[in-house]
Design an enzyme around this catalytic site. Structure first.
Site, PDB file in Angstrom:
ATOM      1  N   GLU A  35       0.822  -1.212   0.000  1.00  0.00           N
ATOM      2  CA  GLU A  35       0.000   0.000   0.000  1.00  0.00           C
ATOM      3  C   GLU A  35       0.864   1.273   0.000  1.00  0.00           C
ATOM      4  O   GLU A  35       0.529   2.250  -0.658  1.00  0.00           O
ATOM      5  CB  GLU A  35      -0.948   0.017   1.207  1.00  0.00           C
ATOM      6  CG  GLU A  35      -2.076  -0.993   1.110  1.00  0.00           C
ATOM      7  CD  GLU A  35      -2.955  -0.781  -0.120  1.00  0.00           C
ATOM      8  OE1 GLU A  35      -3.116   0.367  -0.566  1.00  0.00           O
ATOM      9  OE2 GLU A  35      -3.470  -1.784  -0.651  1.00  0.00           O
ATOM     10  N   TYR A 118      -6.951   6.359   4.008  1.00  0.00           N
ATOM     11  CA  TYR A 118      -7.086   5.397   2.912  1.00  0.00           C
ATOM     12  C   TYR A 118      -6.241   4.144   3.176  1.00  0.00           C
ATOM     13  O   TYR A 118      -6.734   3.007   3.119  1.00  0.00           O
ATOM     14  CB  TYR A 118      -6.673   6.044   1.572  1.00  0.00           C
ATOM     15  CG  TYR A 118      -6.415   5.006   0.528  1.00  0.00           C
ATOM     16  CD1 TYR A 118      -7.479   4.439  -0.168  1.00  0.00           C
ATOM     17  CD2 TYR A 118      -5.129   4.523   0.285  1.00  0.00           C
ATOM     18  CE1 TYR A 118      -7.259   3.428  -1.090  1.00  0.00           C
ATOM     19  CE2 TYR A 118      -4.904   3.522  -0.629  1.00  0.00           C
ATOM     20  CZ  TYR A 118      -5.972   2.984  -1.317  1.00  0.00           C
ATOM     21  OH  TYR A 118      -5.759   1.977  -2.211  1.00  0.00           O
ATOM     22  N   ASP A 136     -10.098   6.179  -2.779  1.00  0.00           N
ATOM     23  CA  ASP A 136      -8.951   6.735  -3.507  1.00  0.00           C
ATOM     24  C   ASP A 136      -9.465   7.330  -4.819  1.00  0.00           C
ATOM     25  O   ASP A 136     -10.680   7.432  -5.028  1.00  0.00           O
ATOM     26  CB  ASP A 136      -7.866   5.668  -3.748  1.00  0.00           C
ATOM     27  CG  ASP A 136      -8.298   4.617  -4.762  1.00  0.00           C
ATOM     28  OD1 ASP A 136      -9.500   4.570  -5.118  1.00  0.00           O
ATOM     29  OD2 ASP A 136      -7.439   3.847  -5.214  1.00  0.00           O
TER      30      ASP A 136
END
Ligand code: SF4
Length: 357
Positions: A35, A118, A136
């Site tokens: 991520e 996020y 996102d």
């Protein structure tokens, strides 16, 4: 539509599986790495870095104990280097303060440096199946188009609204699958420029398609204009080595290396550079200058126009070291992390030609 939405979306995902190096992993460390790498980076570009990091640093302890310059070197070319520094700081925090155990709640994950809402939602859902929806750029695009949402995605009201909407759509027992599906759908199907509307499971409901608003959604309040900067690099060499310096100020590329820099307000020509250097005591009457090449690097808010000038000192004057500079052999340049535009210059001009000799 909300139940329909997730059913259609999950069905689309089943029909369009996306092979990702970290897919199916429940290892929070690996998910966190993927991520962070994918922040501001496309999957195709990020995947080799994910493989490199999981191989060079198989555990959080390995990452925590690694020297920062090694991590920066492994990150080279990916940009946004604060991500690498934050990864390192968080790995140390987990290793030293949390006893090596990756945090298991959304709130605790959010405390890691470089992790925003996020990323915390992505890790919480992918690693622990916790019901947190990700938002996102892909999610903004998909939702704004399907539901005809005109609120600017860069406004506080817009962000809050989108988060609330996607929270309502999220099937709590399938958070990981839903998050993966909506991001993949945005990345592969409802793309920014060429969405595949004719084969879209939402084509009958999609407001943007019905009202011919695909090019208008999602909306933005502030369109970024990028600032142009002009970096003139001085290649000071003694034919076996070249001078480099670390960028230490709070600016782009902090802690990366570069050649001695002269930043100007405008693009320079050779004669202008000559005049500029003549004004500096350390160069006055002592040098000859030639233009070697240029390059451009586009960042999120800036465009860097780089020019590289070779400086040869006349007669018995030997190259001097500017403040903070160091001479490094051409071969050893490979051990330092440089911004992409400089790394490209080195590859093309120093490794592959004899111009410095
Ligand atoms: S119909 Fe077109 S714009 Fe609407 S969701 Fe599908 S791909 Fe996107």
């Amino acid at each position: 539509m909300s139940k329909d939405f997730s059913t259609k979306l999950l069905r689309w995902q089943e029909d369009n599986p996306r092979p990702l190096a970290w897919k199916g992993s429940k290892n929070p460390y690996h998910i966190w790495l993927s991520e962070i790498i994918l922040q501001q980076t496309r999957v195709e570009q990020g995947t080799p870095y994910y493989i490199k990091f999981t191989s060079n640093y198989p555990t959080i302890a390995d990452l925590a104990n690694a020297p920062e310059n090694k991590i920066m070197k492994d990150w080279e070319g990916l940009g946004y280097y604060s991500r690498a520094r934050n990864l390192h700081a968080s790995a140390k925090y987990i290793h030293e303060t949390l006893g090596g155990k990756f945090p298991e709640t959304y709130e605790e994950i959010l405390k890691l440096k470089g992790v925003g809402t996020y990323t915390a939602a992505a890790i919480a859902s992918f690693a622990y199946d916790l019901p947190y929806a990700v938002v996102d750029g892909n999610v903004y695009r998909v939702l704004s188009r399907i539901f005809g949402i005109h609120l600017p995605i860069d406004s506080t009201t817009g962000k809050k609204y989108f988060q609330e909407e996607v929270n309502k759509l999220l099937p709590r027992e399938k958070a990981a699958a839903f998050n993966q599906a909506i991001m993949n759908f945005g990345a592969k199907h409802c793309t920014p420029k060429l969405p595949a509307c004719t084969s879209c499971p939402f084509s009958e409901d999609c407001v943007a398609k019905k009202d011919d608003l695909i090019g208008d959604l999602p909306r933005k309040k502030n369109k970024l204009s990028k600032k142009a900067r002009y970096f003139n690099y001085l290649i000071l060499t003694d034919s076996a080595s070249v001078q480099i310096v670390e960028r230490i100020s709070k600016d782009i590329w902090q802690n990366l290396f570069e050649f001695p820099l002269l930043e100007t307000q405008q693009e320079t020509k050779l004669n202008q550079m000559e005049l500029l250097l003549e004004e500096q005591d350390q160069f006055k009457d002592k040098f000859e200058i030639s233009f070697i090449g240029g390059g451009k690097q586009t960042l999120s808010h800036q465009i860097i126009h780089a020019k590289f000038y070779k400086i040869e000192l006349k007669g018995s004057n030997s190259p001097f070291t500017i403040e903070g500079g160091q001479f490094v052999s051409f071969k050893d340049l490979a051990n330092f992390a440089f911004p992409v535009v400089i790394r490209d210059f080195i590859s093309k001009n120093i490794y592959q030609s004899s111009f410095l000799l």
